[in-house]
Design a protein around this motif. Structure first.
Motif, PDB file in Angstrom:
ATOM      1  N   GLY A 141       0.770  -1.236   0.000  1.00  0.00           N
ATOM      2  CA  GLY A 141       0.000   0.000   0.000  1.00  0.00           C
ATOM      3  C   GLY A 141       0.801   1.287   0.000  1.00  0.00           C
ATOM      4  N   GLY A 142       2.101   1.224   0.306  1.00  0.00           N
ATOM      5  CA  GLY A 142       2.901   2.448   0.378  1.00  0.00           C
ATOM      6  C   GLY A 142       3.428   2.893  -0.971  1.00  0.00           C
ATOM      7  N   ARG A 143       3.475   4.214  -1.203  1.00  0.00           N
ATOM      8  CA  ARG A 143       3.949   4.733  -2.487  1.00  0.00           C
ATOM      9  C   ARG A 143       5.448   4.962  -2.506  1.00  0.00           C
ATOM     10  NH1 ARG A 143      -0.174   9.671  -2.576  1.00  0.00           N
ATOM     11  NH2 ARG A 143       0.537   9.583  -0.416  1.00  0.00           N
ATOM     12  N   ASP A 144       6.036   5.269  -1.344  1.00  0.00           N
ATOM     13  CA  ASP A 144       7.472   5.487  -1.273  1.00  0.00           C
ATOM     14  C   ASP A 144       7.989   4.905   0.042  1.00  0.00           C
ATOM     15  OD1 ASP A 144       6.725   7.349   0.721  1.00  0.00           O
ATOM     16  OD2 ASP A 144       6.670   8.978  -0.737  1.00  0.00           O
ATOM     17  N   LYS A 145       9.290   5.050   0.293  1.00  0.00           N
ATOM     18  CA  LYS A 145       9.886   4.439   1.473  1.00  0.00           C
ATOM     19  C   LYS A 145       9.239   4.939   2.752  1.00  0.00           C
ATOM     20  CE  LYS A 145      14.186   4.124   4.118  1.00  0.00           C
ATOM     21  NZ  LYS A 145      15.644   4.411   4.163  1.00  0.00           N
ATOM     22  N   GLU A 146       9.055   6.252   2.874  1.00  0.00           N
ATOM     23  CA  GLU A 146       8.493   6.814   4.093  1.00  0.00           C
ATOM     24  C   GLU A 146       7.069   6.312   4.335  1.00  0.00           C
ATOM     25  OE1 GLU A 146      10.174   8.511   1.833  1.00  0.00           O
ATOM     26  OE2 GLU A 146      11.979   8.782   3.056  1.00  0.00           O
ATOM     27  N   ALA A 147       6.281   6.233   3.267  1.00  0.00           N
ATOM     28  CA  ALA A 147       4.904   5.768   3.410  1.00  0.00           C
ATOM     29  C   ALA A 147       4.867   4.287   3.789  1.00  0.00           C
ATOM     30  CB  ALA A 147       4.137   5.986   2.105  1.00  0.00           C
ATOM     31  N   LYS A 148       5.749   3.510   3.188  1.00  0.00           N
ATOM     32  CA  LYS A 148       5.800   2.078   3.502  1.00  0.00           C
ATOM     33  C   LYS A 148       6.174   1.861   4.964  1.00  0.00           C
ATOM     34  CE  LYS A 148       7.285   1.019  -1.220  1.00  0.00           C
ATOM     35  NZ  LYS A 148       6.051   0.449  -1.763  1.00  0.00           N
ATOM     36  N   LEU A 149       7.198   2.577   5.436  1.00  0.00           N
ATOM     37  CA  LEU A 149       7.629   2.424   6.823  1.00  0.00           C
ATOM     38  C   LEU A 149       6.554   2.894   7.789  1.00  0.00           C
ATOM     39  CD1 LEU A 149      11.367   3.551   6.573  1.00  0.00           C
ATOM     40  CD2 LEU A 149      10.500   1.249   7.006  1.00  0.00           C
ATOM     41  N   SER A 150       5.833   3.932   7.410  1.00  0.00           N
ATOM     42  CA  SER A 150       4.750   4.438   8.258  1.00  0.00           C
ATOM     43  C   SER A 150       3.620   3.416   8.374  1.00  0.00           C
ATOM     44  CB  SER A 150       4.214   5.754   7.685  1.00  0.00           C
ATOM     45  OG  SER A 150       3.126   6.227   8.444  1.00  0.00           O
ATOM     46  N   ILE A 151       3.260   2.807   7.262  1.00  0.00           N
ATOM     47  CA  ILE A 151       2.207   1.792   7.277  1.00  0.00           C
ATOM     48  C   ILE A 151       2.652   0.581   8.095  1.00  0.00           C
ATOM     49  CG2 ILE A 151       0.922   0.145   5.844  1.00  0.00           C
ATOM     50  CD1 ILE A 151       0.937   2.265   3.622  1.00  0.00           C
ATOM     51  N   MET A 152       3.905   0.183   7.951  1.00  0.00           N
ATOM     52  CA  MET A 152       4.423  -0.972   8.678  1.00  0.00           C
ATOM     53  C   MET A 152       4.415  -0.734  10.182  1.00  0.00           C
ATOM     54  SD  MET A 152       7.538  -1.875   6.056  1.00  0.00           S
ATOM     55  CE  MET A 152       8.352  -3.048   7.133  1.00  0.00           C
ATOM     56  N   LYS A 153       4.555   0.506  10.584  1.00  0.00           N
ATOM     57  CA  LYS A 153       4.563   0.837  12.008  1.00  0.00           C
ATOM     58  C   LYS A 153       3.166   0.894  12.598  1.00  0.00           C
ATOM     59  CE  LYS A 153       6.987   3.966  15.150  1.00  0.00           C
ATOM     60  NZ  LYS A 153       7.813   5.198  15.260  1.00  0.00           N
ATOM     61  N   ASP A 154       2.167   1.033  11.734  1.00  0.00           N
ATOM     62  CA  ASP A 154       0.761   1.102  12.173  1.00  0.00           C
ATOM     63  C   ASP A 154       0.339  -0.268  12.706  1.00  0.00           C
ATOM     64  OD1 ASP A 154      -1.979   1.409  12.476  1.00  0.00           O
ATOM     65  OD2 ASP A 154      -2.139   2.716  10.724  1.00  0.00           O
ATOM     66  N   SER A 155      -0.275  -0.290  13.880  1.00  0.00           N
ATOM     67  CA  SER A 155      -0.680  -1.556  14.493  1.00  0.00           C
ATOM     68  C   SER A 155      -1.908  -2.178  13.829  1.00  0.00           C
ATOM     69  CB  SER A 155      -0.967  -1.347  15.986  1.00  0.00           C
ATOM     70  OG  SER A 155      -2.024  -0.412  16.168  1.00  0.00           O
ATOM     71  N   ARG A 156      -2.621  -1.417  13.030  1.00  0.00           N
ATOM     72  CA  ARG A 156      -3.802  -1.948  12.354  1.00  0.00           C
ATOM     73  C   ARG A 156      -3.399  -2.835  11.184  1.00  0.00           C
ATOM     74  NH1 ARG A 156      -6.670   3.718  11.326  1.00  0.00           N
ATOM     75  NH2 ARG A 156      -4.470   4.130  10.812  1.00  0.00           N
ATOM     76  N   VAL A 157      -4.207  -3.859  10.929  1.00  0.00           N
ATOM     77  CA  VAL A 157      -3.935  -4.793   9.837  1.00  0.00           C
ATOM     78  C   VAL A 157      -4.876  -4.478   8.679  1.00  0.00           C
ATOM     79  CG1 VAL A 157      -3.873  -7.210   9.123  1.00  0.00           C
ATOM     80  CG2 VAL A 157      -3.218  -6.580  11.445  1.00  0.00           C
ATOM     81  N   GLY A 158      -4.290  -4.308   7.474  1.00  0.00           N
ATOM     82  CA  GLY A 158      -5.082  -3.990   6.294  1.00  0.00           C
ATOM     83  C   GLY A 158      -5.410  -5.217   5.466  1.00  0.00           C
ATOM     84  N   THR A 159      -5.873  -4.971   4.258  1.00  0.00           N
ATOM     85  CA  THR A 159      -6.303  -6.054   3.373  1.00  0.00           C
ATOM     86  C   THR A 159      -5.140  -6.958   2.989  1.00  0.00           C
ATOM     87  OG1 THR A 159      -8.026  -4.622   2.466  1.00  0.00           O
ATOM     88  CG2 THR A 159      -7.442  -6.586   1.193  1.00  0.00           C
ATOM     89  N   TYR A 160      -4.023  -6.359   2.596  1.00  0.00           N
ATOM     90  CA  TYR A 160      -2.869  -7.167   2.197  1.00  0.00           C
ATOM     91  C   TYR A 160      -2.368  -8.029   3.358  1.00  0.00           C
ATOM     92  CZ  TYR A 160      -2.512  -4.221  -1.990  1.00  0.00           C
ATOM     93  OH  TYR A 160      -2.765  -3.563  -3.169  1.00  0.00           O
ATOM     94  N   GLY A 161      -2.309  -7.427   4.534  1.00  0.00           N
ATOM     95  CA  GLY A 161      -1.837  -8.168   5.701  1.00  0.00           C
ATOM     96  C   GLY A 161      -2.779  -9.298   6.072  1.00  0.00           C
ATOM     97  N   SER A 162      -4.075  -9.027   6.001  1.00  0.00           N
ATOM     98  CA  SER A 162      -5.060 -10.064   6.335  1.00  0.00           C
ATOM     99  C   SER A 162      -4.954 -11.240   5.378  1.00  0.00           C
ATOM    100  CB  SER A 162      -6.476  -9.476   6.278  1.00  0.00           C
ATOM    101  OG  SER A 162      -6.634  -8.432   7.223  1.00  0.00           O
ATOM    102  N   MET A 163      -4.825 -10.945   4.084  1.00  0.00           N
ATOM    103  CA  MET A 163      -4.704 -12.017   3.097  1.00  0.00           C
ATOM    104  C   MET A 163      -3.422 -12.817   3.307  1.00  0.00           C
ATOM    105  SD  MET A 163      -7.352 -12.290   1.309  1.00  0.00           S
ATOM    106  CE  MET A 163      -6.616 -13.521   0.244  1.00  0.00           C
ATOM    107  N   ALA A 164      -2.339 -12.146   3.644  1.00  0.00           N
ATOM    108  CA  ALA A 164      -1.075 -12.843   3.883  1.00  0.00           C
ATOM    109  C   ALA A 164      -1.194 -13.800   5.066  1.00  0.00           C
ATOM    110  CB  ALA A 164       0.046 -11.830   4.126  1.00  0.00           C
ATOM    111  N   LEU A 165      -1.835 -13.351   6.129  1.00  0.00           N
ATOM    112  CA  LEU A 165      -2.011 -14.204   7.305  1.00  0.00           C
ATOM    113  C   LEU A 165      -2.895 -15.410   6.996  1.00  0.00           C
ATOM    114  CD1 LEU A 165      -2.479 -11.521  10.123  1.00  0.00           C
ATOM    115  CD2 LEU A 165      -0.466 -12.933   9.681  1.00  0.00           C
ATOM    116  N   ILE A 166      -3.967 -15.169   6.262  1.00  0.00           N
ATOM    117  CA  ILE A 166      -4.859 -16.277   5.909  1.00  0.00           C
ATOM    118  C   ILE A 166      -4.108 -17.320   5.085  1.00  0.00           C
ATOM    119  CG2 ILE A 166      -6.874 -16.903   4.498  1.00  0.00           C
ATOM    120  CD1 ILE A 166      -8.101 -14.193   5.336  1.00  0.00           C
TER     121      ILE A 166
END
Length: 306
Positions: A141-166
């Protein structure tokens, strides 16, 4: 070295009770202790204490209620990295014993696999699964390095993360249900959990930290000797487990481990391109991919080898 001898003796007797026991395992443990004797004079003032390192690795990788007495040395997390594959082996032993008990109680392979995966997730605190979900969300979901790192630090799980876990849960359950035999499942878990964790220090050594602060950065960069010792221990434990499965040839065992190593290296290369280095989440995702790669490869070759 009297204390080291006592510790090794206790550890050896513990391994005798597990399917991963054998001369190769003991030699791998001795290799870790031998490393402490060839350190330079400049390093000997921080001589590793094997029991402390083993406890630190266990505290980090599991939810076991171990209490640490005294101060936590600044470099202990870094030194504990070489014990990751041994703790991984013990996690695999726990999973194998539980699956065997459930099978003995009459539970179908699929149900036994579901319960075992749930129990192992609790035992490890879903540490690596959390990293996988964060990486999937950040990289997807991140467009650049800063956005990717920010999303990774967020404790909430999104669609990509949920699918990966499943997908990883389904893969584990599917492999265990396919293998079905309790002995085969136990050896598969031991090999996968040990080898996948033995690869992590090498990844951490090869890549810079993407963040100045975080789990990976706080652990510090392992020295090459400890990373190689971790790899040797993980390889020896996995090779011992695979050997007990009596596969058609040693090349098949090497292929299983090569696929596992390729999976974690693929995660590392992707991380280097996406965020310029490694984080604790990336290490968790790498462990998950290495474990799944090991299990899937083994499930693919066992029907043709037995």
């Amino acid at each position: 070295m009297a204390g080291h001898g006592t510790f090794l003796k206790r550890l050896y007797h513990g391994y005798r009770l597990a399917p991963c026991a054998g001369a190769g395992t003991v030699l791998a443990v001795k290799a870790t202790l031998a490393y402490t004797d060839v350190m330079s004079d400049a390093t000997k003032q921080h001589r590793p204490q094997p029991l402390a390192e083993f406890m630190a690795a266990t505290i980090f990788l599991t939810r076991l209620p171990l209490r640490w007495k005294g101060d936590w040395p600044d470099d202990l997390n870094r030194r504990a990295l070489s014990w990751f594959p041994i703790v991984g082996c013990l996690i695999g032993v726990a999973g194998g014993m539980l699956y065997w008990a459930l099978n003995f109680a009459g539970l179908a392979p699929l149900l036994a696999a579901i319960v075992t995966v749930a129990a192992l997730t609790w035992l490890t605190g879903a540490l690596h699964e959390d990293g996988l979900a964060d990486v999937a969300d950040g990289f997807g979901g991140g467009r650049d390095k800063e956005a990717k790192l920010s999303i990774m630090k967020d404790s909430r799980v999104g669609t990509y993360g949920s699918m990966a876990l499943i997908l990883v849960v389904l893969a584990r359950v599917g492999v265990m249900a396919t293998l079905a035999d309790p002995r085969t499942v136990a050896l598969a878990l031991i090999g996968a959990h040990a080898f996948s964790r033995g690869l992590l220090p090498l990844v951490k050594l090869a890549l810079p930290d993407a963040r100045l602060k975080g789990v990976s950065a706080d652990q510090g960069r392992p020295d090459s000797a400890r990373a190689l010792v971790a790899l040797l221990i993980g390889f020896t434990l996995a090779a011992t487990a695979l050997n007990k499965l009596h596969l058609a040839s040693g090349m098949i065992s090497l292929s299983v481990m090569a696929i596992s190593a390729g999976a974690v290296w693929g995660v590392a290369r992707l991380s280097k391109r996406q965020i310029g280095g490694v984080t604790g989440d990336v290490l968790g995702a790498g462990q998950q991919m290495a474990e799944i790669g090991f299990l899937l490869a083994l499930a693919a070759v066992i029907p043709a080898s037995t």
